[in-house]
Design a protein around this motif. Structure first.
Motif, mmCIF file in Angstrom:
data_model
loop_
_atom_site.group_PDB
_atom_site.id
_atom_site.type_symbol
_atom_site.label_atom_id
_atom_site.label_comp_id
_atom_site.label_asym_id
_atom_site.label_seq_id
_atom_site.Cartn_x
_atom_site.Cartn_y
_atom_site.Cartn_z
ATOM 1 N N THR A 59 62.360 32.014 66.396
ATOM 2 C CA THR A 59 62.391 31.945 67.644
ATOM 3 C C THR A 59 62.674 33.162 68.155
ATOM 4 O O THR A 59 63.404 33.817 67.728
ATOM 5 N N ASN A 60 63.188 32.987 69.652
ATOM 6 C CA ASN A 60 64.011 34.225 69.820
ATOM 7 C C ASN A 60 63.858 34.003 71.751
ATOM 8 O O ASN A 60 63.987 32.717 72.089
ATOM 9 N N VAL A 61 65.026 34.955 72.072
ATOM 10 C CA VAL A 61 66.150 34.542 73.417
ATOM 11 C C VAL A 61 65.546 36.253 73.545
ATOM 12 O O VAL A 61 66.765 37.628 73.365
ATOM 13 N N ASN A 84 62.511 60.481 63.556
ATOM 14 C CA ASN A 84 61.401 60.317 64.091
ATOM 15 C C ASN A 84 60.100 60.490 64.813
ATOM 16 O O ASN A 84 61.417 60.331 65.895
ATOM 17 N N PRO A 85 59.642 60.599 64.918
ATOM 18 C CA PRO A 85 58.770 60.826 65.714
ATOM 19 C C PRO A 85 59.349 59.541 67.126
ATOM 20 O O PRO A 85 58.812 58.063 66.323
ATOM 21 N N ASP A 86 58.834 59.187 68.532
ATOM 22 C CA ASP A 86 59.654 57.976 69.243
ATOM 23 C C ASP A 86 58.080 57.766 69.968
ATOM 24 O O ASP A 86 57.795 58.600 70.454
ATOM 25 N N GLY A 120 57.066 47.979 75.726
ATOM 26 C CA GLY A 120 57.677 47.961 74.768
ATOM 27 C C GLY A 120 58.910 46.844 74.399
ATOM 28 O O GLY A 120 59.072 45.763 74.951
ATOM 29 N N PHE A 121 59.686 47.317 73.162
ATOM 30 C CA PHE A 121 60.111 45.899 73.412
ATOM 31 C C PHE A 121 61.923 47.133 72.556
ATOM 32 O O PHE A 121 61.991 47.808 73.422
ATOM 33 N N ALA A 122 63.141 45.510 73.166
ATOM 34 C CA ALA A 122 64.364 47.073 73.073
ATOM 35 C C ALA A 122 65.121 45.807 71.474
ATOM 36 O O ALA A 122 65.731 44.630 72.672
ATOM 37 N N GLY A 166 66.058 37.755 67.584
ATOM 38 C CA GLY A 166 66.100 38.912 66.923
ATOM 39 C C GLY A 166 65.077 39.102 65.662
ATOM 40 O O GLY A 166 63.885 38.030 65.059
ATOM 41 N N PHE A 167 65.757 39.375 64.720
ATOM 42 C CA PHE A 167 64.823 39.533 63.016
ATOM 43 C C PHE A 167 64.781 38.022 62.627
ATOM 44 O O PHE A 167 65.649 37.367 62.138
ATOM 45 N N ASP A 168 63.465 38.386 61.989
ATOM 46 C CA ASP A 168 63.264 37.125 61.128
ATOM 47 C C ASP A 168 63.488 35.166 61.034
ATOM 48 O O ASP A 168 64.303 34.631 60.083
ATOM 49 N N VAL A 169 63.596 35.711 62.292
ATOM 50 C CA VAL A 169 63.496 33.616 62.555
ATOM 51 C C VAL A 169 62.112 33.859 63.344
ATOM 52 O O VAL A 169 61.629 34.559 63.883
ATOM 53 N N ILE A 197 51.161 46.516 73.394
ATOM 54 C CA ILE A 197 53.213 45.941 72.882
ATOM 55 C C ILE A 197 53.328 45.970 71.624
ATOM 56 O O ILE A 197 53.372 46.040 70.849
ATOM 57 N N LYS A 198 54.624 47.229 71.979
ATOM 58 C CA LYS A 198 55.007 47.212 71.598
ATOM 59 C C LYS A 198 56.225 46.916 70.319
ATOM 60 O O LYS A 198 57.485 47.100 70.857
ATOM 61 N N ALA A 199 56.121 45.692 69.477
ATOM 62 C CA ALA A 199 57.274 44.937 69.166
ATOM 63 C C ALA A 199 57.885 45.552 67.661
ATOM 64 O O ALA A 199 58.516 45.188 66.712
ATOM 65 N N ALA A 200 56.815 46.350 67.137
ATOM 66 C CA ALA A 200 57.610 47.021 65.572
ATOM 67 C C ALA A 200 58.859 47.281 65.760
ATOM 68 O O ALA A 200 59.407 48.198 66.700
ATOM 69 N N ALA A 201 59.565 47.263 64.510
ATOM 70 C CA ALA A 201 61.479 47.889 64.931
ATOM 71 C C ALA A 201 60.888 49.624 63.972
ATOM 72 O O ALA A 201 60.577 49.400 62.618
ATOM 73 N N ALA A 232 62.876 55.748 80.771
ATOM 74 C CA ALA A 232 63.412 56.815 79.933
ATOM 75 C C ALA A 232 61.669 57.525 79.064
ATOM 76 O O ALA A 232 60.849 58.334 78.945
ATOM 77 N N LYS A 233 61.117 55.839 78.897
ATOM 78 C CA LYS A 233 59.929 56.086 78.316
ATOM 79 C C LYS A 233 58.771 55.867 79.217
ATOM 80 O O LYS A 233 57.845 55.211 78.078
ATOM 81 N N GLY A 234 58.727 55.401 79.933
ATOM 82 C CA GLY A 234 57.975 54.839 81.010
ATOM 83 C C GLY A 234 56.959 54.196 80.902
ATOM 84 O O GLY A 234 55.723 53.365 81.146
ATOM 85 N N SER A 278 60.138 40.811 60.227
ATOM 86 C CA SER A 278 59.036 40.430 59.146
ATOM 87 C C SER A 278 58.345 40.217 60.148
ATOM 88 O O SER A 278 56.617 39.588 59.298
ATOM 89 N N GLY A 279 57.767 40.784 61.392
ATOM 90 C CA GLY A 279 56.001 41.133 61.711
ATOM 91 C C GLY A 279 55.806 39.946 62.743
ATOM 92 O O GLY A 279 55.552 39.897 63.752
ATOM 93 N N ARG A 280 57.246 38.566 62.734
ATOM 94 C CA ARG A 280 56.258 37.435 63.145
ATOM 95 C C ARG A 280 56.110 37.685 64.829
ATOM 96 O O ARG A 280 55.760 37.332 65.854
#
Ligand code: PMT
Length: 402
Positions: A360-362, A302-304, A320-322, A355-358, A270-274, A338-340, A211-213
């Protein structure tokens, strides 16, 4: 939270003006010095005497005194640590959005460099009016802060959004603004957020549930802490946070280009994009017609973007996020190495409230050296502040949390 702070409270003409009495009383009880400015219409709803008695200072109502002398509006603007407009009518919001300064209050708003907290209150149809909404969005984009009105039965008998937010909410927002940390002042933060869309044909795309939240919360928190923020966002339904430069993209390749363009000037990323890992090998120029048989799609990588930044990284701090559905911390550790990345925010997207579209997060903050900081469930803005605390620690040359 307000002790010793100087607050200018602007009261405008709506039925909720009577609530200014409680607001002034609570602010002064908390130790703030409160100066009240009332518009002419506000004085029809509540007397200046009430607010001068509660604040302990005369209420200012006019640009000019009884003898025609100019009221020191620049002093009022200069001395404020915070300017609160409560209630703020559609009229005053519109005037400020248009840059009009035709009375004492709007003149002080234009001259004020302190944060401005706007608390709208009006009839629900007025509040929903696209002109009012456009004015609010414009002011948000210019860095004004808002406490949205509550929904319910209004003085006019109608039901809907338009009731002045509770005094508790207004005081909490005022406290947050006055006590905001500015530990990212002078720091340039690049944030990515939202999904990417990978087109199949003119009407279809591959995407995900972001959602981008999370990313927008990081961008908002960094801006509040004084950072200059560029937010590179895939398609979302969210309004950009105040004071943030928004760069809108659609595909992973567009995101890569935008991120690489801003990377050299950034101190923190800070890379939160999915980001979609794959895209259709071919994008059909026409809508793909259904046929009797199966349709097979061929996808290519796609490029990483994160890995590319890791390769180019100099002095920047890279986070990064995972998003994982199993072994979140182990996989995040592998990704960090791996990604530095300086650390990875591991997100078990199968956990409740994560996670997605809520809202809150854990998450756990996972460092390449094996350290893990686990955070309990909290709203995404609070997660964002924890991430920024960890970044601030790294900027100070510390070893991070844990
Ligand atoms: O947007 P919300 O609804 O609030 O949801 C938040 C979120 C679940 C999207 C967020 O918390 C999150 O976990 N974001 C990362 C999602 C993801 O793509 O994870 P990943 O494990 O596939 O990617 C790892 C990292 O590499 C991420 O920082 C990602 O931005 C980056 N990446 C991934 C693929 C790619 N091609 N390029 C990248 O840069």
């Amino acid at each position: 939270m307000l002790a010793g702070r100087r607050i200018v409270l602007g009261v405008t003409g709506g039925i909720a003006a009577y609530k200014a009495a409680e607001l002034v009383g609570r602010m002064t009880k908390d130790g703030a010095g409160v100066r009240v400015i009332m518009t002419r219409s506000a004085q029809k709803f509540i007397s200046p005497l009430t607010l001068s008695t509660l604040s302990g200072h005369p209420v200012s109502t006019d640009l000019f005194g009884p003898g025609g002398e100019s009221v020191p509006h620049i002093d009022l603007a200069r001395e404020a640590d915070l300017l609160v407009l409560a209630p703020a009518t559609a009229n005053v919001i519109g005037k400020i959005a248009a840059g009009i300064a035709d009375d004492l209050l709007t003149t002080v708003v234009l001259a004020c460099t302190a944060p401005v907290l706007v608390c709208p209150a009006m009839n629900c149809r007025m509040f929903r009016n696209p002109i009012v909404q456009m004015n609010i969005e414009k002011l948000k984009g210019l860095g004004f802060h808002f406490v949205p009105p509550e929904s319910g039965r209004l003085a006019c008998g109608e039901e809907g959004p338009g009731r002045l937010a509770s005094v508790d909410k207004i005081l909490a927002a005022a406290g947050d603004l006055l006590n905001a940390r500015r530990d990212f002042a002078g720091c340039r933060v690049l944030v990515t957020a939202g999904p990417t869309r990978e087109p199949l044909d003119p009407v279809r795309f591959l995407s995900n549930r972001s959602s981008g939240r999370m990313g927008y919360a990081v961008a908002a928190a960094a801006a509040e802490r004084g950072a200059g923020v560029v937010l590179v966002s895939g398609p979302t339904a969210l309004a950009p946070p105040a004071g943030v430069t928004l760069v809108q993209v659609t595909t992973a390749r567009e995101m890569l280009e935008a991120v690489l363009g801003h990377f050299p000037q950034s101190d923190v990323v800070i890379k939160a994009a999915a980001v979609a890992d794959y895209r259709p090998r071919a994008e059909s120029l026409q809508k793909i017609k259904k046929s009797a048989g199966e349709l097979r799609l061929e996808l290519e990588r796609n490029p990483d973007i994160l890995a590319e930044l890791g390769r180019r990284k100099g002095r920047q701090i890279l986070v990064g996020f995972a998003a994982e559905t199993e072994a979140a911390e182990e996989n995040a550790m592998l990704k960090a190495r791996a990604k530095g990345a300086d650390f990875i925010v591991a997100n078990d997207v199968t956990a409740l409230g994560a996670g997605f579209d809520v809202t809150t997060n854990v998450v756990s903050l996972v460092y390449p050296d094996g350290r893990v900081v686990r955070l309990p469930q909290m709203d995404k803005k609070a997660v964002a502040h924890h991430i920024l605390d960890a970044v601030a620690e790294l900027r100070r040359g510390g070893a991070g949390h844990g």
